[in-house]
Design a protein around this motif. Structure first.
Motif, mmCIF file in Angstrom:
data_model
loop_
_atom_site.group_PDB
_atom_site.id
_atom_site.type_symbol
_atom_site.label_atom_id
_atom_site.label_comp_id
_atom_site.label_asym_id
_atom_site.label_seq_id
_atom_site.Cartn_x
_atom_site.Cartn_y
_atom_site.Cartn_z
ATOM 1 N N THR A 30 2.523 4.698 -2.828
ATOM 2 C CA THR A 30 3.301 5.078 -1.872
ATOM 3 C C THR A 30 3.162 4.756 -0.929
ATOM 4 O OG1 THR A 30 4.807 6.543 -1.450
ATOM 5 C CG2 THR A 30 5.269 4.724 -3.550
ATOM 6 N N ARG A 31 3.571 4.109 0.219
ATOM 7 C CA ARG A 31 2.889 4.596 1.819
ATOM 8 C C ARG A 31 2.853 5.880 2.270
ATOM 9 N NH1 ARG A 31 5.663 1.829 7.489
ATOM 10 N NH2 ARG A 31 4.818 3.234 8.091
ATOM 11 N N GLU A 32 4.014 5.950 1.253
ATOM 12 C CA GLU A 32 5.205 7.652 2.254
ATOM 13 C C GLU A 32 3.814 8.850 1.153
ATOM 14 O OE1 GLU A 32 7.707 5.174 2.531
ATOM 15 O OE2 GLU A 32 7.074 5.475 1.212
ATOM 16 N N GLU A 33 3.426 8.303 -0.114
ATOM 17 C CA GLU A 33 2.315 9.339 -0.589
ATOM 18 C C GLU A 33 1.488 8.763 0.071
ATOM 19 O OE1 GLU A 33 4.402 9.300 -5.053
ATOM 20 O OE2 GLU A 33 2.928 7.389 -5.005
ATOM 21 N N LEU A 34 0.693 7.924 1.088
ATOM 22 C CA LEU A 34 -0.715 7.807 1.194
ATOM 23 C C LEU A 34 -0.802 8.672 2.403
ATOM 24 C CD1 LEU A 34 -2.812 4.626 0.875
ATOM 25 C CD2 LEU A 34 -2.774 6.388 -0.595
ATOM 26 N N THR A 35 0.070 8.024 3.375
ATOM 27 C CA THR A 35 0.400 8.993 4.762
ATOM 28 C C THR A 35 0.184 10.651 5.016
ATOM 29 O OG1 THR A 35 2.888 8.544 5.190
ATOM 30 C CG2 THR A 35 0.862 6.816 5.546
ATOM 31 N N ALA A 36 1.079 11.016 3.259
ATOM 32 C CA ALA A 36 1.162 12.478 3.574
ATOM 33 C C ALA A 36 0.282 13.481 3.063
ATOM 34 C CB ALA A 36 2.235 12.887 2.046
ATOM 35 N N ALA A 37 -0.881 12.391 2.078
ATOM 36 C CA ALA A 37 -1.842 13.436 1.594
ATOM 37 C C ALA A 37 -3.086 12.633 2.604
ATOM 38 C CB ALA A 37 -2.243 12.668 0.841
ATOM 39 N N PHE A 38 -2.472 11.536 3.704
ATOM 40 C CA PHE A 38 -4.095 10.885 3.874
ATOM 41 C C PHE A 38 -4.044 11.322 6.059
ATOM 42 C CE2 PHE A 38 -5.054 9.947 0.024
ATOM 43 C CZ PHE A 38 -6.365 10.290 -0.062
ATOM 44 N N ASP A 39 -4.848 11.719 7.093
ATOM 45 C CA ASP A 39 -4.612 11.785 8.043
ATOM 46 C C ASP A 39 -4.753 10.386 8.533
ATOM 47 O OD1 ASP A 39 -5.127 14.465 8.918
ATOM 48 O OD2 ASP A 39 -6.531 14.939 7.276
ATOM 49 N N PRO A 94 -4.067 -12.488 3.502
ATOM 50 C CA PRO A 94 -3.922 -11.384 2.580
ATOM 51 C C PRO A 94 -2.658 -12.173 2.117
ATOM 52 C CG PRO A 94 -3.467 -11.021 5.119
ATOM 53 C CD PRO A 94 -4.070 -12.368 5.497
ATOM 54 N N GLU A 95 -2.459 -11.216 0.779
ATOM 55 C CA GLU A 95 -1.451 -11.061 0.073
ATOM 56 C C GLU A 95 0.362 -10.162 0.371
ATOM 57 O OE1 GLU A 95 -3.040 -11.692 -4.425
ATOM 58 O OE2 GLU A 95 -2.769 -9.212 -3.839
ATOM 59 N N ASP A 96 0.591 -11.398 0.740
ATOM 60 C CA ASP A 96 2.611 -10.493 0.869
ATOM 61 C C ASP A 96 2.288 -9.073 0.858
ATOM 62 O OD1 ASP A 96 2.164 -13.069 2.239
ATOM 63 O OD2 ASP A 96 3.491 -14.076 1.039
ATOM 64 N N GLY A 97 2.888 -8.391 0.151
ATOM 65 C CA GLY A 97 3.668 -7.341 -0.675
ATOM 66 C C GLY A 97 2.887 -6.658 -0.291
ATOM 67 N N LEU A 98 2.219 -5.633 0.222
ATOM 68 C CA LEU A 98 2.464 -4.587 0.368
ATOM 69 C C LEU A 98 2.367 -4.457 2.181
ATOM 70 C CD1 LEU A 98 -1.162 -2.156 0.171
ATOM 71 C CD2 LEU A 98 -0.864 -2.589 2.212
ATOM 72 N N LEU A 99 1.497 -5.737 2.817
ATOM 73 C CA LEU A 99 2.025 -5.327 3.945
ATOM 74 C C LEU A 99 3.957 -5.720 4.614
ATOM 75 C CD1 LEU A 99 -1.112 -8.369 5.718
ATOM 76 C CD2 LEU A 99 -0.831 -5.987 5.272
ATOM 77 N N GLY A 100 4.392 -6.684 3.497
ATOM 78 C CA GLY A 100 6.082 -6.882 4.095
ATOM 79 C C GLY A 100 6.385 -5.147 3.634
ATOM 80 N N TRP A 126 4.892 -2.420 4.494
ATOM 81 C CA TRP A 126 5.040 -1.200 4.871
ATOM 82 C C TRP A 126 4.933 -1.620 6.465
ATOM 83 C CZ3 TRP A 126 -0.399 0.743 3.616
ATOM 84 C CH2 TRP A 126 -0.500 1.988 2.914
ATOM 85 N N GLY A 127 5.826 -2.976 6.508
ATOM 86 C CA GLY A 127 6.006 -3.148 8.163
ATOM 87 C C GLY A 127 5.226 -3.280 8.826
ATOM 88 N N ILE A 128 3.634 -3.970 8.480
ATOM 89 C CA ILE A 128 2.683 -4.119 9.514
ATOM 90 C C ILE A 128 2.839 -5.615 9.328
ATOM 91 C CG2 ILE A 128 0.535 -4.477 9.441
ATOM 92 C CD1 ILE A 128 -0.280 -1.908 7.297
ATOM 93 N N GLU A 129 2.607 -5.961 10.990
ATOM 94 C CA GLU A 129 2.593 -7.018 11.921
ATOM 95 C C GLU A 129 1.558 -8.235 11.454
ATOM 96 O OE1 GLU A 129 3.170 -6.519 16.287
ATOM 97 O OE2 GLU A 129 5.227 -5.627 15.679
ATOM 98 N N THR A 184 -1.247 -15.305 10.092
ATOM 99 C CA THR A 184 -1.601 -14.414 8.703
ATOM 100 C C THR A 184 -1.449 -13.049 8.676
ATOM 101 O OG1 THR A 184 -1.702 -15.688 6.777
ATOM 102 C CG2 THR A 184 0.088 -16.428 7.503
ATOM 103 N N ASN A 185 -2.850 -13.159 8.841
ATOM 104 C CA ASN A 185 -3.384 -12.322 8.858
ATOM 105 C C ASN A 185 -2.892 -10.724 9.852
ATOM 106 O OD1 ASN A 185 -5.928 -13.550 7.984
ATOM 107 N ND2 ASN A 185 -6.648 -14.722 10.153
ATOM 108 N N VAL A 186 -3.554 -9.426 9.688
ATOM 109 C CA VAL A 186 -2.851 -8.072 10.280
ATOM 110 C C VAL A 186 -3.355 -8.766 11.641
ATOM 111 C CG1 VAL A 186 -3.886 -5.952 10.372
ATOM 112 C CG2 VAL A 186 -3.238 -6.901 8.192
ATOM 113 N N LYS A 187 -2.171 -8.291 12.668
ATOM 114 C CA LYS A 187 -2.735 -7.735 13.644
ATOM 115 C C LYS A 187 -2.747 -6.744 14.108
ATOM 116 C CE LYS A 187 0.945 -9.763 17.948
ATOM 117 N NZ LYS A 187 1.437 -9.995 18.315
ATOM 118 N N THR A 188 -4.051 -7.116 15.086
ATOM 119 C CA THR A 188 -4.449 -5.776 15.818
ATOM 120 C C THR A 188 -4.881 -5.897 17.347
ATOM 121 O OG1 THR A 188 -6.874 -6.404 15.183
ATOM 122 C CG2 THR A 188 -5.524 -4.977 13.847
#
Length: 489
Positions: free
Chosen positions: A230-239, A424-430, A432-435, A440-444
């Protein structure tokens, strides 16, 4: 650079190839390298041109001109001309993490922008690049170089394609501890499963991955981030987390008969073939076979070309490649000036093989698909196609218009859709709330790689949209720089 008069004295020469009817019997690479002396002569053709457009790496008229990673092309051309191959390798690796990949699969926009090619033949940059890195591995010059000091920071890279691997490599060299997560069973992403073995031998991908692992990068396969982790597991384990998941949502055709069996996305066809080839030499039967079938490939790009070559190696009965665009001209047109990418006719390896085997180029230009025809038992039996011409629309765009009386049915037991990707595929981005941007690409932010979620970055096709391997490498490298600034201030 090179020999001052080399471009006048030596003709352009490219490596040879195994003859089509011989090479289609195997899944191995088929390029026959030039001798060292002949390759040095090709390096000598590099001009002292003042402004080397070959490594400019910019977009002109929507096309790539020059090398996006800014390869130091004139420098290593000069070095191999002088016989200093080891230093040429060092300069090559300074800008490009994986020249053994780009030297095989890149369409070489560097050559399209070469000054020598403005009125003659460009320098054989791609062949020289491949020769340098292949010699580096053969001579044992390329060895693991783990960082001397670790920063104490940990970064997760999601996706192991060219962007993910380049990002991981740069971050590891900076001393950060990097883990790459890949949902497939092998590392490499597009390099492993999106490009056939005869175009990029998978032992070369595995060799580079083994080198990265020896330098300290950890790889986790069979792990779909967002589900297995999960996102929570990743962000807890990585900077920091860098998303390099590609643009894997394939474009489809919503036409009559699309639900018939025997119609597949090109990437499914290529992926299953390579996996079965690596697992069992195609003996397990766990792939989509074209053996004895009439194959229609819809799409005229590189992926469609790879499908044609793969179907031929399966032993297809026939193969046709449909392209809605007109046939490109044989030479540059006034509206396509140097140093733009030359929009000219290219006969690639698969078309050469089809011509040798079946007697003609498999491509059918200015052809659109109208519907798919079934055999009455749920399987595809034909493709109804029609010729088109491009006409101006009211808003100034060109649109394809069907030509009356040109409809025809092509026999087809297997149809492969090679129409590119829509993002990109929808699942992970949606989740995780990534704009996302309008495509439909990741917005930066422009020129940046950080997403709207703090500590999460994106690079490669996921951010840029479907593009070249060399652009993915550049994106991975630049994203790593931004992550370093984020981690270290």
């Amino acid at each position: 650079m090179g020999k001052a008069t080399g471009f006048l004295e030596y003709e352009r020469e490219v490596p040879g190839e195994v003859q089509p009817l011989s090479r289609i019997q195997t899944w191995g690479e088929f390029t026959v390298p030039l001798t060292e002396e002949r390759m040095r002569m090709q390096g000598a053709r590099c001009m002292d041109c003042g402004t080397p457009f070959c490594h400019a790496g910019r977009m002109l008229s929507g096309m790539t001109s020059g090398c996006p990673v800014h390869n130091l092309i004139p420098e290593w051309n000069d070095l191999i001309f002088r016989g200093n191959w080891k230093e040429a390798l060092r300069r090559l690796h300074k800008a490009n993490n994986f020249p053994e990949f780009t030297g095989r699969v890149c369409p070489a926009p560097c050559e399209g922008a070469c000054t020598a090619g403005k009125h003659g033949s460009p320098v054989t940059v791609k062949a020289i690049e491949r020769a340098i890195v292949d010699r580096g591995f053969a001579e044992g010059w390329i060895r693991p170089e783990p960082p001397a000091v670790r920063s104490g920071k940990k970064v997760a890279v999601v996706g192991s394609g060219p962007a993910g691997l380049a990002c991981a490599d740069q971050l590891n060299r900076a001393g950060h501890t990097v883990t790459v997560f890949e949902r497939a069973d092998r590392i490499g992403g597009l390099l492993m499963y999106g490009i056939p073995n005869m175009k990029l031998d998978k032992t070369l991908v595995e060799r580079r991955v083994d080198l990265l692992a020896a330098e300290g990068i950890s790889f986790v396969t069979g792990c779909e981030v967002g589900t297995s982790v999960t996102r929570e597991e990743l962000t807890a384990a990585f900077d920091a987390v860098v998303l390099c998941c590609g643009a894997a949502r394939a474009r489809d055709l919503a036409l009559e008969g699309r639900a018939l069996n025997g119609i597949h996305q090109a990437m499914d066809f290529l992926t299953l073939n390579t996996r079965s080839l690596l697992d069992s030499g195609l003996k397990d039967g766990r792939y989509i076979s074209a053996k004895g079938k009439d194959v229609v490939v819809i799409g005229g790009g590189d992926t469609g070309t790879d499908c044609v070559a793969t179907a031929i190696r399966h032993g297809c009965r026939s193969v046709v490649q449909l392209e809605i665009m007109p046939q490109p001209p044989l030479r540059r047109q006034p509206g396509n000036p140097w140093p733009e990418w030359p929009k000219v006719l290219k006969t690639d390896y698969a078309q050469q093989e089809a011509a040798a085997l079946f007697g003609g180029d498999p491509r059918r230009y200015l052809t659109s698909t109208r519907r798919f025809i079934g055999d009455g038992q749920g399987r595809v039996a034909g493709v109804c196609a029609v010729e088109v011409e491009w006409q101006p629309a009211g808003d100034g765009r060109q649109v394809p218009v069907e030509i009356a009386g040109t409809e025809r049915v092509l026999p087809a037991d297997l149809v492969l859709l090679a129409l590119g990707f829509t993002g990109p595929e929808d699942g992970l981005l949606g989740a995780w709330g990534i704009e996302r941007d309008a495509r439909t690409n990741v917005k930066t932010a422009d020129g940046r790689y950080s997403t709207n979620v703090p500590g999460i970055f994106a690079a490669g096709d996921m951010r840029r949209g479907q593009s070249l391997v060399v652009w993915a490498i550049r994106e991975g490298r630049e994203a790593a720089q931004e992550v370093c600034r984020f981690l270290q201030g």
